[in-house]
Scaffold this active site. Structure first.
Site, PDB file in Angstrom:
ATOM      1  N   SER A 196       0.843  -1.193   0.000  1.00  0.00           N
ATOM      2  CA  SER A 196       0.000   0.000   0.000  1.00  0.00           C
ATOM      3  C   SER A 196       0.884   1.252   0.000  1.00  0.00           C
ATOM      4  CB  SER A 196      -0.972  -0.067   1.192  1.00  0.00           C
ATOM      5  OG  SER A 196      -2.028   0.844   1.034  1.00  0.00           O
TER       6      SER A 196
ATOM      7  N   ASP B  95      -9.128  -5.192  -4.616  1.00  0.00           N
ATOM      8  CA  ASP B  95      -8.709  -3.798  -4.523  1.00  0.00           C
ATOM      9  C   ASP B  95      -9.693  -2.971  -5.346  1.00  0.00           C
ATOM     10  OD1 ASP B  95      -6.403  -3.074  -2.968  1.00  0.00           O
ATOM     11  OD2 ASP B  95      -5.148  -4.305  -4.273  1.00  0.00           O
TER      12      ASP B  95
ATOM     13  N   HIS C 239      -7.394  -5.899  -0.184  1.00  0.00           N
ATOM     14  CA  HIS C 239      -6.256  -5.016   0.040  1.00  0.00           C
ATOM     15  C   HIS C 239      -5.451  -5.411   1.284  1.00  0.00           C
ATOM     16  CE1 HIS C 239      -4.196  -1.131  -0.482  1.00  0.00           C
ATOM     17  NE2 HIS C 239      -4.187  -1.046   0.840  1.00  0.00           N
TER      18      HIS C 239
END
Length: 284
Positions: free
Chosen positions: A144, A227, A259
């Site tokens: 991320s 995602d 995610h």
């Protein structure tokens, strides 16, 4: 409003509600790190600079004699939460294969600002290779916001650091590579980035042509099925930009994960990204 939604990863998980998926992520990574610390030879809170957040957690391979490859893990948390203290969960399967794992701490917002975070992560790498002469190849892994910072490391001009880390591979997981859209979301409330800061710290806008050493660096850009479309677009476009500049790039679209568990599963021996991590050093 649409951008807020696209850049709120917890809204896209089919497993759990928004708050629950974040809590589960914190619990999973913290528990994995506790197990790793109990089972590995470690050096914790090693300072690589004078700043409060400038510390590393090092998990040494089971047999650290001689030389060993190092996987440097850069945590996510939208540049404003999480820390190295929950970032050792990937260590157990890797240290048992002779790979050292280093979790990098950096000053998150609002204390840290974007320029400083990028600089800290670059400095942490320079420190590592100067401190440990036995390192045989550096592999980056970021999740991320951490994937963004790892990507910024790939665009570093190392001449001003007096050392050139031998970066042989990078695994960039569910990252943000263009910060411009972030300016228009809640994420920027803590970061307080100007457009100029966002542009100079967008990996997408500073892809360096692959130098001979970089051409040998294998970059894996991984994204989760769950995602958001924006995260998926960013991964695809950044991977294409690297490839166009001569980098060796693979895109991996992982089914059945979101995610958060796309990175949590690095604690599992059988997980595809864990196996990539184990294979990278042996392929070199």
């Amino acid at each position: 409003q649409a951008l807020e939604e696209q850049y709120s990863p917890s809204r896209w998980s089919p497993r759990l509600g928004r708050d629950a998926v974040v809590q589960a992520h914190l619990a999973a990574t913290a528990a994995g790190t506790q197990r790793a610390r109990a089972g590995a030879q470690t050096s914790l809170h090693v300072p690589y600079g004078d700043g409060e957040g400038e510390k590393l957690d090092i998990y040494f391979p089971t047999d650290p004699s001689g030389t060993f490859p190092v996987l440097v893990y850069i945590h996510g948390g939208y540049w404003q939460c999480l820390s190295k203290d929950e970032s050792g969960f990937a260590a157990p399967p890797l240290v048992s294969h002779g790979v050292a794992v280093v979790a990098v701490g950096y000053d998150t917002a609002p204390k840290g600002h974007m320029d400083a975070m990028v600089l800290q992560v670059r400095r942490s790498l320079a420190f590592l290779v100067e401190r440990f002469s036995g390192i045989r190849g550096v592999y980056l892994c970021g999740h991320s916001a951490g994937a963004h910072l790892a990507a910024m490391v790939l665009s570093t001009d190392w001449t001003e650091y007096g050392v050139v880390p031998d970066i042989k591979g990078a695994v960039l997981v569910s990252g943000v590579y263009d910060l411009e859209p972030i300016l228009h979301t809640y994420v920027n409330d803590a970061l307080n980035m100007s457009r100029e800061v966002a542009r100079r710290n967008s990996p997408m806008l500073c892809v360096a042509p692959a130098a001979p050493a970089a051409a040998a660096c294998e970059v894996l850009v991984a994204v989760a099925q769950h995602d958001s479309p924006e995260f998926r677009r960013q991964s695809q476009e950044y991977g294409q930009a690297l490839r166009a500049a001569g980098w060796s790039v693979s895109l991996l679209d992982l089914a059945g994960v979101d995610h958060f568990d796309i990175i949590e599963k690095l604690s599992e021996e059988s997980y595809v990204l864990t196996q990539v991590g184990e294979e990278l050093p042996s392929s070199h």
